[in-house]
Design a protein around this motif. Sequence first.
Motif, PDB file in Angstrom:
ATOM      1  N   ILE A  27       0.827  -1.206   0.000  1.00 53.01           N
ATOM      2  CA  ILE A  27       0.000   0.000   0.000  1.00 53.01           C
ATOM      3  C   ILE A  27       0.864   1.259   0.000  1.00 53.01           C
ATOM      4  CG2 ILE A  27      -1.672   1.319   1.361  1.00 53.01           C
ATOM      5  CD1 ILE A  27      -2.807  -1.405   2.285  1.00 53.01           C
ATOM      6  N   ALA A  28       1.907   1.265   0.834  1.00 52.90           N
ATOM      7  CA  ALA A  28       2.764   2.444   0.926  1.00 52.90           C
ATOM      8  C   ALA A  28       3.457   2.726  -0.404  1.00 52.90           C
ATOM      9  CB  ALA A  28       3.804   2.260   2.026  1.00 52.90           C
ATOM     10  N   ARG A  29       3.948   1.698  -1.053  1.00 56.92           N
ATOM     11  CA  ARG A  29       4.671   1.879  -2.319  1.00 56.92           C
ATOM     12  C   ARG A  29       3.785   2.496  -3.397  1.00 56.92           C
ATOM     13  NH1 ARG A  29       8.536   3.168  -5.891  1.00 56.92           N
ATOM     14  NH2 ARG A  29       7.495   2.890  -7.872  1.00 56.92           N
ATOM     15  N   PHE A  30       2.563   1.986  -3.547  1.00 59.71           N
ATOM     16  CA  PHE A  30       1.701   2.479  -4.615  1.00 59.71           C
ATOM     17  C   PHE A  30       1.377   3.957  -4.426  1.00 59.71           C
ATOM     18  CE2 PHE A  30      -2.347   3.281  -6.717  1.00 59.71           C
ATOM     19  CZ  PHE A  30      -2.091   2.771  -7.976  1.00 59.71           C
ATOM     20  N   ILE A  31       1.177   4.372  -3.183  1.00 60.06           N
ATOM     21  CA  ILE A  31       0.805   5.754  -2.909  1.00 60.06           C
ATOM     22  C   ILE A  31       1.951   6.724  -3.196  1.00 60.06           C
ATOM     23  CG2 ILE A  31       0.138   7.367  -1.075  1.00 60.06           C
ATOM     24  CD1 ILE A  31      -1.493   5.089   0.164  1.00 60.06           C
ATOM     25  N   VAL A  32       3.170   6.333  -2.847  1.00 62.29           N
ATOM     26  CA  VAL A  32       4.306   7.259  -2.969  1.00 62.29           C
ATOM     27  C   VAL A  32       5.134   7.018  -4.231  1.00 62.29           C
ATOM     28  CG1 VAL A  32       4.454   7.449  -0.463  1.00 62.29           C
ATOM     29  CG2 VAL A  32       5.923   5.804  -1.655  1.00 62.29           C
ATOM     30  N   ALA A  33       4.679   6.157  -5.135  1.00 67.54           N
ATOM     31  CA  ALA A  33       5.455   5.830  -6.337  1.00 67.54           C
ATOM     32  C   ALA A  33       5.886   7.053  -7.147  1.00 67.54           C
ATOM     33  CB  ALA A  33       4.667   4.854  -7.213  1.00 67.54           C
ATOM     34  N   PRO A  34       5.003   8.033  -7.430  1.00 67.37           N
ATOM     35  CA  PRO A  34       5.450   9.196  -8.210  1.00 67.37           C
ATOM     36  C   PRO A  34       6.593   9.964  -7.552  1.00 67.37           C
ATOM     37  CG  PRO A  34       3.061   9.079  -8.187  1.00 67.37           C
ATOM     38  CD  PRO A  34       3.544   8.071  -7.196  1.00 67.37           C
ATOM     39  N   LEU A  35       6.548  10.102  -6.239  1.00 68.10           N
ATOM     40  CA  LEU A  35       7.627  10.797  -5.543  1.00 68.10           C
ATOM     41  C   LEU A  35       8.924  10.004  -5.620  1.00 68.10           C
ATOM     42  CD1 LEU A  35       5.720  12.026  -2.354  1.00 68.10           C
ATOM     43  CD2 LEU A  35       6.383  13.372  -4.354  1.00 68.10           C
ATOM     44  N   ASP A  36       8.822   8.709  -5.623  1.00 73.20           N
ATOM     45  CA  ASP A  36      10.008   7.866  -5.734  1.00 73.20           C
ATOM     46  C   ASP A  36      10.663   8.031  -7.101  1.00 73.20           C
ATOM     47  OD1 ASP A  36      11.699   5.957  -4.434  1.00 73.20           O
ATOM     48  OD2 ASP A  36      10.899   4.415  -5.763  1.00 73.20           O
ATOM     49  N   VAL A  37       9.855   8.100  -8.145  1.00 70.84           N
ATOM     50  CA  VAL A  37      10.379   8.298  -9.497  1.00 70.84           C
ATOM     51  C   VAL A  37      11.090   9.640  -9.597  1.00 70.84           C
ATOM     52  CG1 VAL A  37       9.731   8.667 -11.917  1.00 70.84           C
ATOM     53  CG2 VAL A  37       8.698   6.793 -10.622  1.00 70.84           C
ATOM     54  N   VAL A  38      10.474  10.692  -9.076  1.00 67.59           N
ATOM     55  CA  VAL A  38      11.088  12.024  -9.104  1.00 67.59           C
ATOM     56  C   VAL A  38      12.402  12.025  -8.335  1.00 67.59           C
ATOM     57  CG1 VAL A  38      10.824  14.417  -8.348  1.00 67.59           C
ATOM     58  CG2 VAL A  38       8.909  13.238  -9.436  1.00 67.59           C
ATOM     59  N   LYS A  39      12.427  11.407  -7.179  1.00 65.33           N
ATOM     60  CA  LYS A  39      13.637  11.367  -6.357  1.00 65.33           C
ATOM     61  C   LYS A  39      14.795  10.720  -7.113  1.00 65.33           C
ATOM     62  CE  LYS A  39      14.419   8.086  -3.376  1.00 65.33           C
ATOM     63  NZ  LYS A  39      15.701   7.461  -3.107  1.00 65.33           N
ATOM     64  N   ILE A  40      14.548   9.576  -7.733  1.00 67.06           N
ATOM     65  CA  ILE A  40      15.615   8.859  -8.434  1.00 67.06           C
ATOM     66  C   ILE A  40      16.102   9.656  -9.632  1.00 67.06           C
ATOM     67  CG2 ILE A  40      16.152   6.779  -9.761  1.00 67.06           C
ATOM     68  CD1 ILE A  40      14.275   5.244  -7.906  1.00 67.06           C
ATOM     69  N   ARG A  41      15.174  10.284 -10.360  1.00 70.53           N
ATOM     70  CA  ARG A  41      15.593  11.083 -11.511  1.00 70.53           C
ATOM     71  C   ARG A  41      16.499  12.236 -11.071  1.00 70.53           C
ATOM     72  NH1 ARG A  41      12.246  10.688 -16.188  1.00 70.53           N
ATOM     73  NH2 ARG A  41      11.829   8.470 -16.500  1.00 70.53           N
ATOM     74  N   LEU A  42      16.169  12.889  -9.967  1.00 67.00           N
ATOM     75  CA  LEU A  42      17.001  13.981  -9.459  1.00 67.00           C
ATOM     76  C   LEU A  42      18.340  13.471  -8.957  1.00 67.00           C
ATOM     77  CD1 LEU A  42      14.302  16.085  -7.537  1.00 67.00           C
ATOM     78  CD2 LEU A  42      15.472  16.714  -9.653  1.00 67.00           C
ATOM     79  N   GLN A  43      18.351  12.319  -8.325  1.00 64.56           N
ATOM     80  CA  GLN A  43      19.601  11.766  -7.819  1.00 64.56           C
ATOM     81  C   GLN A  43      20.567  11.419  -8.942  1.00 64.56           C
ATOM     82  OE1 GLN A  43      17.865   8.594  -5.327  1.00 64.56           O
ATOM     83  NE2 GLN A  43      18.903   9.518  -3.586  1.00 64.56           N
ATOM     84  N   LEU A  44      20.041  11.004 -10.080  1.00 61.23           N
ATOM     85  CA  LEU A  44      20.890  10.608 -11.206  1.00 61.23           C
ATOM     86  C   LEU A  44      21.351  11.789 -12.044  1.00 61.23           C
ATOM     87  CD1 LEU A  44      18.985   7.405 -12.433  1.00 61.23           C
ATOM     88  CD2 LEU A  44      21.041   7.525 -11.005  1.00 61.23           C
ATOM     89  N   GLN A  45      20.820  12.971 -11.798  1.00 61.98           N
ATOM     90  CA  GLN A  45      21.217  14.164 -12.554  1.00 61.98           C
ATOM     91  C   GLN A  45      22.507  14.723 -11.976  1.00 61.98           C
ATOM     92  OE1 GLN A  45      18.436  17.282 -14.293  1.00 61.98           O
ATOM     93  NE2 GLN A  45      19.054  18.316 -12.424  1.00 61.98           N
ATOM     94  N   SER A  46      23.589  14.580 -12.709  1.00 60.90           N
ATOM     95  CA  SER A  46      24.897  14.983 -12.196  1.00 60.90           C
ATOM     96  C   SER A  46      25.326  16.370 -12.658  1.00 60.90           C
ATOM     97  CB  SER A  46      25.964  13.963 -12.620  1.00 60.90           C
ATOM     98  OG  SER A  46      26.050  13.888 -14.033  1.00 60.90           O
ATOM     99  N   HIS A  47      24.653  16.956 -13.650  1.00 61.84           N
ATOM    100  CA  HIS A  47      25.064  18.276 -14.126  1.00 61.84           C
ATOM    101  C   HIS A  47      24.533  19.370 -13.214  1.00 61.84           C
ATOM    102  CE1 HIS A  47      21.695  16.600 -16.556  1.00 61.84           C
ATOM    103  NE2 HIS A  47      21.091  17.717 -16.210  1.00 61.84           N
ATOM    104  N   SER A  48      25.340  20.403 -13.028  1.00 64.15           N
ATOM    105  CA  SER A  48      24.987  21.510 -12.145  1.00 64.15           C
ATOM    106  C   SER A  48      24.096  22.503 -12.873  1.00 64.15           C
ATOM    107  CB  SER A  48      26.252  22.223 -11.645  1.00 64.15           C
ATOM    108  OG  SER A  48      25.917  23.381 -10.921  1.00 64.15           O
ATOM    109  N   LEU A  49      23.010  22.905 -12.221  1.00 61.55           N
ATOM    110  CA  LEU A  49      22.088  23.858 -12.829  1.00 61.55           C
ATOM    111  C   LEU A  49      22.669  25.263 -12.879  1.00 61.55           C
ATOM    112  CD1 LEU A  49      18.720  22.694 -11.225  1.00 61.55           C
ATOM    113  CD2 LEU A  49      19.728  22.028 -13.400  1.00 61.55           C
TER     114      LEU A  49
END
Length: 344
Positions: A27-49
């Motif tokens: 239940i917890a995973r399904f509810i927070v899945a979109p936030l998990d996707v966003v978190k991983i995408r940001l973590q993998l972004q190595s270039h400085s803004l």
Amino acid sequence: MSGKIGRLQDEGSRMQVVIAGGMAGLIARFIVAPLDVVKIRLQLQSHSLSDPLLLSRQDIRGGPIYKGTLSTMRHILAHEGVTGLWKGNVPAELLYVCYSAAQFTAYRAASLGLQNFHAATGLTPHPHVDTFVAGASAGAAATAATYPLDLLRTRFVAQGTDRVYSNLRAAVRDIARDEGMQGFFRGLGPALLQIAPYMGSFFACYESLKPVMGHVAERLLDTTVGASAAVGTGAGSAAAGVVAAVMAKTFVFPLDLVRKRIQVQGPTRSRYIHKNIPVYNSGVVRALQTILRTEGVRGLYRGLIVSLVKAAPANAITVWTYERVLNLLIRMDESNTASVNARF
């Protein structure tokens, strides 16, 4: 052992604990899945803004530039659709169910083992030490047992519209063929380094805060909705889970970021949505040094805000659901036992 460390670890049969833990994770995973996707995408972004030449850099052409949680979510929705926010959900659901079941089972076993140890040796128990040891042991055991699912989840989330793996079966086949069994355990080192202090701190904080939070929550609910409605809401457990998760997550976040970047190493590294993921093949310490040198301290905390936003409800939902389901299973078992006894 004098007194209980908490109901979380010493009630219910092994099967009841497994079922309750699995349901809580699902239940917890399904509810927070979109936030998990966003978190991983940001973590993998190595270039400085802050790079003035960012848009002209060759190594990010074709890849996205994420600038915060809401912006990243809008970008994913615009370019990948709603389903993009649930990428990697199949291995992630399997991960959360298996991890939660293994975690609570190991936590219960470790706690009972500590109780037996104190009873056999006559040593004075230390509740906070015991909860830390049990939590750390449970987290390490569950992480090692379910790590391939964690790696698969990360790789599916890292995919853009150009898919690296067509499905879960193909991903398992390709990784086994191209990287061998060790390919499924890339980043296990920082994962274990992270999970022991994280889960130990989480359970120690949770068990310490739950009585206090429970009392405060009951007082607040008593004044707003009445005493009868305040009983059994589990608001104290949820609040304790939120605070414990935030404190523990912030402490170990750099290790989580390193783990994610190591998970996407290998022959497919340059094919993910971020085309310029650096090579990290010299261990955890060297990876941390590289990120500090090239991206600064902020680089170690990419995605921290969304991680905290995700961790708080995820852990609150997990522990709240776990205790509600476990209590329900116990009552059902007691009811069935009473019915059988009444017949005889």
